[in-house]
Design a protein around this motif. Structure first.
Motif, PDB file in Angstrom:
ATOM      1  N   ASN A  37      -4.580  16.245   4.284  1.00 29.55           N
ATOM      2  CA  ASN A  37      -3.572  16.765   5.199  1.00 29.55           C
ATOM      3  C   ASN A  37      -2.265  17.162   4.515  1.00 29.55           C
ATOM      4  OD1 ASN A  37      -2.930  17.508   7.810  1.00 29.55           O
ATOM      5  ND2 ASN A  37      -2.014  15.523   8.287  1.00 29.55           N
ATOM      6  N   VAL A  77      -7.518  21.048  13.636  1.00 29.09           N
ATOM      7  CA  VAL A  77      -7.263  19.748  13.031  1.00 29.09           C
ATOM      8  C   VAL A  77      -7.592  18.668  14.052  1.00 29.09           C
ATOM      9  CG1 VAL A  77      -5.522  18.222  12.036  1.00 29.09           C
ATOM     10  CG2 VAL A  77      -5.404  20.672  11.596  1.00 29.09           C
ATOM     11  N   ILE A  99     -10.772  18.803   9.439  1.00 27.70           N
ATOM     12  CA  ILE A  99      -9.839  19.922   9.306  1.00 27.70           C
ATOM     13  C   ILE A  99     -10.659  21.157   8.949  1.00 27.70           C
ATOM     14  CG2 ILE A  99      -9.318  19.428   6.889  1.00 27.70           C
ATOM     15  CD1 ILE A  99      -6.462  20.427   7.453  1.00 27.70           C
TER      16      ILE A  99
END
Length: 185
Positions: free
Chosen positions: A54, A101, A107
């Motif tokens: 992330n 996400v 993701i």
């Protein structure tokens, strides 16, 4: 006179439109799509792995293809975000679009390296008995996909393992300094 000309033109296009629609549908079915899935296991927790995936500015530290990004430090992936990366094999910046996400789980990214090529990368994290399972899926679309796949194949095979290794190193590097800290502080 214009009325007759317009009707003949209308009839001409009425018969031509289904042929062109059928041809475009045929070319869409014949479009080259290459898919491959990779998996790796990690002893790192899902939270540590999620932080690695992330953190867009840190992507170059573990991804085997990416050398740098234009994302600011600490930039988190959010749907709709567009940022740029520089890769080893393309001398121009590559646009990456964050498609979706699911925090702590998945993701999905759309990557547009060059015209004629589109890549979709999906990272999934799943808890397992012996740690965390990392799944990396890559899908290439476009007429350049066979050529691009010949360059990407060795790198794509290392992405999941590189992510697991980077997360495990981050875990051990944060534990080692605490192990030797002074208890009298």
């Amino acid at each position: 006179m214009f009325r007759l000309w317009f009707q003949s033109l209308k009839q001409h296009f009425r018969h031509r439109i289904p042929e062109t629609i059928g041809q475009s549908a045929l070319t869409q079915r014949n479009q080259r799509i290459l898919e491959k899935h990779y998996q790796a296991s990690s002893t790192a927790s899902i939270e540590v792995l999620w932080q690695k995936i992330n953190n867009l500015a840190d992507l170059a530290s573990w991804h085997p293809l990416i050398t740098s990004t234009n994302a600011p430090n600490g930039q988190q992936a959010k749907p709709g975000l567009i940022y740029r990366v520089f890769a080893h094999w393309v001398p121009v910046p590559i646009k990456i679009f964050v498609e979706s996400v699911l925090p702590g789980e998945c993701i999905s990214l759309r990557i547009f390296p060059v015209p004629g090529l589109e890549e979709r990368a999906i990272y999934r994290l799943e808890s397992a008995l012996c740690g965390t399972q990392i799944s990396y899926s890559i899908e290439l679309k476009g007429w350049l996909s066979p050529l691009a796949w010949s360059f990407l194949r060795p790198y794509a095979a290392r992405v999941a393992a590189a992510l697991a290794q980077a997360a495990e190193q981050a875990t051990t590097s944060s534990i080692v300094p605490n192990q030797y800290r002074d208890i009298f502080n």
